[in-house]
Design a protein around this motif. Structure first.
Motif, mmCIF file in Angstrom:
data_model
loop_
_atom_site.group_PDB
_atom_site.id
_atom_site.type_symbol
_atom_site.label_atom_id
_atom_site.label_comp_id
_atom_site.label_asym_id
_atom_site.label_seq_id
_atom_site.Cartn_x
_atom_site.Cartn_y
_atom_site.Cartn_z
ATOM 1 N N TYR A 166 0.773 -1.173 0.085
ATOM 2 C CA TYR A 166 -0.040 0.046 0.153
ATOM 3 C C TYR A 166 0.845 1.336 0.231
ATOM 4 C CZ TYR A 166 -2.963 3.582 2.227
ATOM 5 O OH TYR A 166 -3.486 4.827 2.485
ATOM 6 N N LEU A 167 1.888 1.337 0.807
ATOM 7 C CA LEU A 167 2.648 2.553 0.944
ATOM 8 C C LEU A 167 3.399 2.594 -0.538
ATOM 9 C CD1 LEU A 167 3.877 2.360 4.611
ATOM 10 C CD2 LEU A 167 2.302 3.688 3.607
ATOM 11 N N ALA A 168 3.969 1.544 -0.854
ATOM 12 C CA ALA A 168 4.782 1.491 -2.286
ATOM 13 C C ALA A 168 4.049 2.209 -3.235
ATOM 14 C CB ALA A 168 5.197 0.158 -2.365
ATOM 15 N N ASP A 169 2.720 1.588 -3.100
ATOM 16 C CA ASP A 169 1.771 2.317 -4.290
ATOM 17 C C ASP A 169 1.502 3.852 -3.998
ATOM 18 O OD1 ASP A 169 -0.234 1.945 -6.573
ATOM 19 O OD2 ASP A 169 -1.547 2.258 -5.071
ATOM 20 N N LEU A 170 1.441 4.297 -2.796
ATOM 21 C CA LEU A 170 1.230 5.691 -2.457
ATOM 22 C C LEU A 170 2.488 6.659 -2.929
ATOM 23 C CD1 LEU A 170 -0.103 6.250 1.286
ATOM 24 C CD2 LEU A 170 -1.213 6.752 -0.959
ATOM 25 N N VAL A 171 3.603 6.049 -2.691
ATOM 26 C CA VAL A 171 4.809 6.487 -3.189
ATOM 27 C C VAL A 171 4.853 6.805 -4.733
ATOM 28 C CG1 VAL A 171 7.536 6.622 -3.223
ATOM 29 C CG2 VAL A 171 6.379 6.147 -0.935
ATOM 30 N N ARG A 172 4.622 5.433 -5.217
ATOM 31 C CA ARG A 172 4.718 5.829 -6.770
ATOM 32 C C ARG A 172 3.543 6.603 -7.403
ATOM 33 N NH1 ARG A 172 1.524 3.661 -10.863
ATOM 34 N NH2 ARG A 172 0.242 3.090 -9.194
ATOM 35 N N ARG A 173 2.366 6.637 -6.774
ATOM 36 C CA ARG A 173 1.402 7.666 -7.399
ATOM 37 C C ARG A 173 1.746 8.894 -7.169
ATOM 38 N NH1 ARG A 173 -3.567 6.797 -5.115
ATOM 39 N NH2 ARG A 173 -2.830 5.234 -3.662
ATOM 40 N N GLY A 174 2.547 9.126 -5.849
ATOM 41 C CA GLY A 174 2.727 10.476 -5.533
ATOM 42 C C GLY A 174 3.924 11.296 -6.495
ATOM 43 N N ARG A 175 4.810 10.360 -6.950
ATOM 44 C CA ARG A 175 5.887 10.687 -7.993
ATOM 45 C C ARG A 175 5.360 10.844 -9.330
ATOM 46 N NH1 ARG A 175 10.643 6.372 -6.015
ATOM 47 N NH2 ARG A 175 11.213 7.383 -4.352
ATOM 48 N N ALA A 176 4.082 9.988 -9.634
ATOM 49 C CA ALA A 176 3.714 10.224 -10.893
ATOM 50 C C ALA A 176 2.937 11.510 -10.953
ATOM 51 C CB ALA A 176 2.863 9.078 -11.229
ATOM 52 N N SER A 177 2.409 11.717 -10.086
ATOM 53 C CA SER A 177 1.503 12.931 -9.844
ATOM 54 C C SER A 177 2.626 14.172 -9.891
ATOM 55 C CB SER A 177 0.720 13.128 -8.653
ATOM 56 O OG SER A 177 -0.119 14.594 -8.525
ATOM 57 N N ARG A 178 3.535 14.366 -9.143
ATOM 58 C CA ARG A 178 4.484 15.369 -9.397
ATOM 59 C C ARG A 178 5.110 15.363 -10.647
ATOM 60 N NH1 ARG A 178 5.599 13.634 -3.947
ATOM 61 N NH2 ARG A 178 7.410 12.216 -4.921
ATOM 62 N N ARG A 179 5.161 14.335 -11.197
ATOM 63 C CA ARG A 179 5.830 14.567 -12.851
ATOM 64 C C ARG A 179 5.135 15.044 -13.611
ATOM 65 N NH1 ARG A 179 8.359 9.376 -11.379
ATOM 66 N NH2 ARG A 179 6.406 8.214 -12.730
ATOM 67 N N LEU A 180 3.674 14.746 -13.378
ATOM 68 C CA LEU A 180 2.721 15.209 -14.428
ATOM 69 C C LEU A 180 2.680 16.610 -14.270
ATOM 70 C CD1 LEU A 180 0.405 14.566 -16.376
ATOM 71 C CD2 LEU A 180 -1.165 14.197 -14.498
ATOM 72 N N THR A 181 2.528 17.153 -12.885
ATOM 73 C CA THR A 181 2.553 18.714 -12.715
ATOM 74 C C THR A 181 3.730 19.332 -13.169
ATOM 75 O OG1 THR A 181 1.241 18.340 -10.474
ATOM 76 C CG2 THR A 181 2.389 20.441 -10.940
ATOM 77 N N CYS A 182 4.786 18.808 -12.901
ATOM 78 C CA CYS A 182 6.037 19.410 -13.647
ATOM 79 C C CYS A 182 6.100 19.573 -15.027
ATOM 80 C CB CYS A 182 7.219 18.657 -13.243
ATOM 81 S SG CYS A 182 7.584 18.973 -11.486
ATOM 82 N N HIS A 183 5.537 18.675 -16.095
ATOM 83 C CA HIS A 183 5.482 18.588 -17.321
ATOM 84 C C HIS A 183 4.401 19.193 -17.848
ATOM 85 C CE1 HIS A 183 8.928 15.558 -16.308
ATOM 86 N NE2 HIS A 183 9.304 16.344 -17.417
ATOM 87 N N SER A 184 3.260 19.534 -17.124
ATOM 88 C CA SER A 184 2.042 20.181 -17.678
ATOM 89 C C SER A 184 2.266 21.657 -18.119
ATOM 90 C CB SER A 184 0.928 20.179 -16.449
ATOM 91 O OG SER A 184 0.070 20.986 -16.959
ATOM 92 N N PRO A 185 2.046 21.774 -19.471
ATOM 93 C CA PRO A 185 2.230 22.991 -20.153
ATOM 94 C C PRO A 185 1.398 24.244 -19.306
ATOM 95 C CG PRO A 185 0.353 21.725 -21.344
ATOM 96 C CD PRO A 185 1.099 20.750 -20.191
ATOM 97 N N HIS A 186 0.505 23.941 -18.389
ATOM 98 C CA HIS A 186 -0.473 24.690 -17.927
ATOM 99 C C HIS A 186 0.101 25.072 -16.305
ATOM 100 C CE1 HIS A 186 -3.432 24.560 -20.924
ATOM 101 N NE2 HIS A 186 -3.404 23.020 -20.727
ATOM 102 N N ALA A 187 1.223 24.584 -16.109
ATOM 103 C CA ALA A 187 1.864 24.662 -14.722
ATOM 104 C C ALA A 187 2.879 25.947 -14.690
ATOM 105 C CB ALA A 187 2.732 23.347 -14.537
ATOM 106 N N THR A 188 2.451 26.755 -13.642
ATOM 107 C CA THR A 188 3.021 28.020 -13.478
ATOM 108 C C THR A 188 4.555 27.814 -12.985
ATOM 109 O OG1 THR A 188 2.625 28.233 -11.271
ATOM 110 C CG2 THR A 188 0.873 29.139 -12.861
ATOM 111 N N THR A 189 5.409 28.818 -12.974
ATOM 112 C CA THR A 189 6.721 28.668 -12.440
ATOM 113 C C THR A 189 6.681 28.342 -11.129
ATOM 114 O OG1 THR A 189 7.535 30.351 -14.214
ATOM 115 C CG2 THR A 189 8.978 29.887 -12.296
#
Length: 300
Positions: free
Chosen positions: A272-295
């Motif tokens: 369960y915790l490994a899945d939480l960490v994996r999804r948290g990292r995926a969410s951060r990568r998505l935010t960082c690479h989103s064209p709509h993300a601000t600086t």
């Protein structure tokens, strides 16, 4: 982070507090927890003006608060009984499996979809419960009661938009009449320990309100500023501390069958915790690479 860690640390030391309230029975302790928590949070609301939130509640909202109050009262009472009857390890197990129970409740009542890892972790936890039931001769009643009562409490809270202080106040106020009636009954029967065990005992019973409310308020203050994955990782501080307390302070007996059952649960928790960490990292990568993300968002 500090607020959230403080909350989990306080909860982790609960097994050391409630035995100090003996010879009060678990139900007398529960009644005092409700009474003095209600007194404390109501006083804070009166000072801060937060009572206006409760005044604006509809009858339907008070109905929801009653449901929340019943769920958290069952949780509080079960925990006191477990700790004061030397079942601290069972209490720890309840909080190890609580997040997995919450996931299962989300499937049933909120129609949430699960990741493969969540399906595996919930399934393994179910196997662990079956193991403990059949190999030790009885179901882990305290663990299941704690996990499901807090899981249902969380499920109910998902439907409500209420401040942390307002929620704690309302939940204890709706249970206050029952608590006062029970304490009055004990006094009439000559079974109350409130005034018969000295001033230290009185102070400890009154302090149970502060001990109950403070970690709840710290958690509410801290959790709203943290990622869900971070909260999910930190929450295991409490059952780990409780498990260590059971092993090294109260020296509870752990049979081989119980150790195996706990081991199976820990496998489910790790997945369960490994899945939480994996999804948290995926969410951060998505935010960082989103064209709509601000600086600022990218930097965060």
């Amino acid at each position: 982070m500090l607020y959230t860690i403080a909350a989990y640390l306080m909860w982790g030391f609960f097994p050391g507090f409630f035995p100090l309230l003996r010879p009060a029975s678990p139900f007398e302790i529960l009644a005092h927890r409700i009474v003095w928590t209600a007194v404390l949070v109501t006083a804070v609301l009166l000072v801060t003006g937060g009572w206006r939130e409760l005044k604006a509640f509809s009858l339907k909202m008070w109905g929801w608060m009653l449901a929340c109050g019943v769920a958290i009262t069952v949780n509080w009472g079960t925990y006191v009984i477990a700790v004061n009857t030397d079942h601290v390890a069972d209490a720890a197990l309840g909080y190890f499996i609580n997040p997995l129970v919450s996931v299962a409740l989300g499937i049933v009542f909120l129609k949430e979809t699960l990741t493969k890892a969540q399906v595996v972790s919930v399934s393994i936890a179910f196997v662990a419960v079956l193991w403990l039931t059949f190999m030790t001769g009885q179901a882990p009643y305290y663990s299941l009661a704690l996990a499901f009562s807090f899981g249902i409490y969380g499920l109910l809270k998902k439907r409500l938009n209420v401040s942390a202080m307002g929620s704690v106040a309302a939940e204890t106020l709706v249970m206050l009449p029952l608590a006062l009636i029970y304490l009055g009954y004990l006094h009439a029967q000559g079974q109350s320990t409130f005034s018969s065990e000295g001033p230290v005992h009185i102070l400890l019973l009154v302090t149970s309100g502060l001990v109950t409310a403070l970690p709840l308020l710290c958690f509410a203050q801290g959790a709203k500023h943290l990622r869900l994955s971070t909260v999910g990782m930190l929450q295991y501080m409490t059952p780990i501390m409780q498990m260590l307390w059971a092993l090294f302070i109260t020296h509870e007996h752990m049979s081989t069958a119980r150790w195996i059952g706990f081991g199976i649960i820990w496998v489910a928790v790790i997945i369960y915790l490994a899945d939480l960490v994996r999804r948290g990292r995926a969410s951060r990568r998505l935010t960082c690479h989103s064209p709509h993300a601000t600086t600022d968002e990218t930097a965060a």
